[in-house]
Design an enzyme around this catalytic site. Structure first.
Site, PDB file in Angstrom:
ATOM      1  N   LYS A   1       5.230   7.097   7.723  1.00  0.00           N
ATOM      2  CA  LYS A   1       4.681   6.336   8.843  1.00  0.00           C
ATOM      3  C   LYS A   1       5.767   5.688   9.666  1.00  0.00           C
ATOM      4  O   LYS A   1       6.861   5.409   9.186  1.00  0.00           O
ATOM      5  CB  LYS A   1       3.660   5.314   8.384  1.00  0.00           C
ATOM      6  CG  LYS A   1       4.140   4.307   7.384  1.00  0.00           C
ATOM      7  CD  LYS A   1       3.030   3.307   7.021  1.00  0.00           C
ATOM      8  CE  LYS A   1       2.559   3.482   5.623  1.00  0.00           C
ATOM      9  NZ  LYS A   1       1.639   2.457   5.176  1.00  0.00           N
TER      10      LYS A   1
ATOM     11  N   ASP B   1      -6.317  -6.123  -2.076  1.00  0.00           N
ATOM     12  CA  ASP B   1      -4.942  -6.612  -2.241  1.00  0.00           C
ATOM     13  C   ASP B   1      -4.870  -7.746  -3.263  1.00  0.00           C
ATOM     14  O   ASP B   1      -3.927  -7.818  -4.050  1.00  0.00           O
ATOM     15  CB  ASP B   1      -4.372  -7.073  -0.899  1.00  0.00           C
ATOM     16  CG  ASP B   1      -4.100  -5.907   0.050  1.00  0.00           C
ATOM     17  OD1 ASP B   1      -4.191  -4.742  -0.379  1.00  0.00           O
ATOM     18  OD2 ASP B   1      -3.809  -6.169   1.224  1.00  0.00           O
TER      19      ASP B   1
ATOM     20  N   TYR C   1       0.715   1.556  13.708  1.00  0.00           N
ATOM     21  CA  TYR C   1       1.100   2.542  12.703  1.00  0.00           C
ATOM     22  C   TYR C   1       0.916   3.925  13.300  1.00  0.00           C
ATOM     23  O   TYR C   1      -0.098   4.194  13.946  1.00  0.00           O
ATOM     24  CB  TYR C   1       0.181   2.505  11.474  1.00  0.00           C
ATOM     25  CG  TYR C   1      -0.081   1.168  10.882  1.00  0.00           C
ATOM     26  CD1 TYR C   1       0.581   0.767   9.737  1.00  0.00           C
ATOM     27  CD2 TYR C   1      -1.016   0.305  11.436  1.00  0.00           C
ATOM     28  CE1 TYR C   1       0.316  -0.461   9.168  1.00  0.00           C
ATOM     29  CE2 TYR C   1      -1.283  -0.928  10.871  1.00  0.00           C
ATOM     30  CZ  TYR C   1      -0.611  -1.295   9.732  1.00  0.00           C
ATOM     31  OH  TYR C   1      -0.877  -2.516   9.172  1.00  0.00           O
TER      32      TYR C   1
ATOM     33  N   HIS D   1       0.825  -1.202   0.000  1.00  0.00           N
ATOM     34  CA  HIS D   1       0.000   0.000   0.000  1.00  0.00           C
ATOM     35  C   HIS D   1       0.863   1.258   0.000  1.00  0.00           C
ATOM     36  O   HIS D   1       1.948   1.272   0.562  1.00  0.00           O
ATOM     37  CB  HIS D   1      -0.884   0.043   1.257  1.00  0.00           C
ATOM     38  CG  HIS D   1      -1.763  -1.140   1.407  1.00  0.00           C
ATOM     39  ND1 HIS D   1      -2.131  -1.634   2.640  1.00  0.00           N
ATOM     40  CD2 HIS D   1      -2.360  -1.943   0.495  1.00  0.00           C
ATOM     41  CE1 HIS D   1      -2.919  -2.682   2.469  1.00  0.00           C
ATOM     42  NE2 HIS D   1      -3.069  -2.894   1.187  1.00  0.00           N
TER      43      HIS D   1
END
Length: 183
Positions: free
Chosen positions: A72, A168, A132, A63
């Site tokens: 991140k 995905d 995250y 992603h």
């Protein structure tokens, strides 16, 4: 806590805590604004924390975000994951470079992923919790997904992918994504 630059991905860092362990278990600092600042990252830029729980073999990714991208901090807080970063920044000295990492609840190491890099992971343990910390609010309209099994990337996923999202499973190959990002 120490910061180590990741050679395969320009601007990526591993933040390794120094745990204090005794008969009760361990204690460690998982985020230190001064250490993050010391490598040129603004610790105040992170505005949203999220957590995913995955079963062994679950694969999430690859992603990234279109537009300004998304930086991140990723940490496996419980269990163990095989983590993947692909540099998709055309001006980067490590463009198309790939980094592979094992993150675990045992080490509590955090990986900083710069904006413009694709990210994915696979759970290696029966339960893997992945935290995250991102620098922009999530906007689903900016979500981009790359096929996890694209032969151009040759990612050595350690386990068969037992489960993944429909998004995905249906993700386009890297070449199509790069063309989309250029437009």
């Amino acid at each position: 806590m120490k910061a180590t630059q990741v050679p395969q991905i320009a601007g990526a860092y591993l933040f390794e805590p120094t745990p204090f362990a005794d008969e009760r278990g361990f204690f460690c600092r998982t985020f230190d604004a001064d250490v993050v600042r010391s490598v040129g990252i603004d610790p105040d830029s992170f505005i949203q924390d999220s957590l995913s729980r995955s079963a062994r073999g679950v694969l999430r990714g690859l992603h990234l975000r279109s537009g300004a991208g998304e930086a991140k901090l990723v940490r496996c807080s419980y269990g163990q994951i095989f983590d993947v970063v692909v540099d998709l920044r055309p001006d980067s000295p490590t463009y198309l470079g790939r980094g592979f990492f094992e993150l675990s609840g045992e080490t509590q190491t955090t990986l900083y992923i710069p904006a413009g890099c694709a990210h994915g992971f696979q759970a290696l343990t029966e339960t893997a919790d992945t935290s995250y910390r991102i620098d922009r609010p999530h906007d689903p309209a900016e979500d981009v997904t790359i096929a996890f099994d694209d032969p151009e990337l040759s990612i050595p996923w350690p386990l068969p992918a037992i489960s993944m999202s429909q998004r995905d499973r249906e993700a386009p190959p890297l070449a199509a994504v790069l063309k989309h990002l250029e437009s």
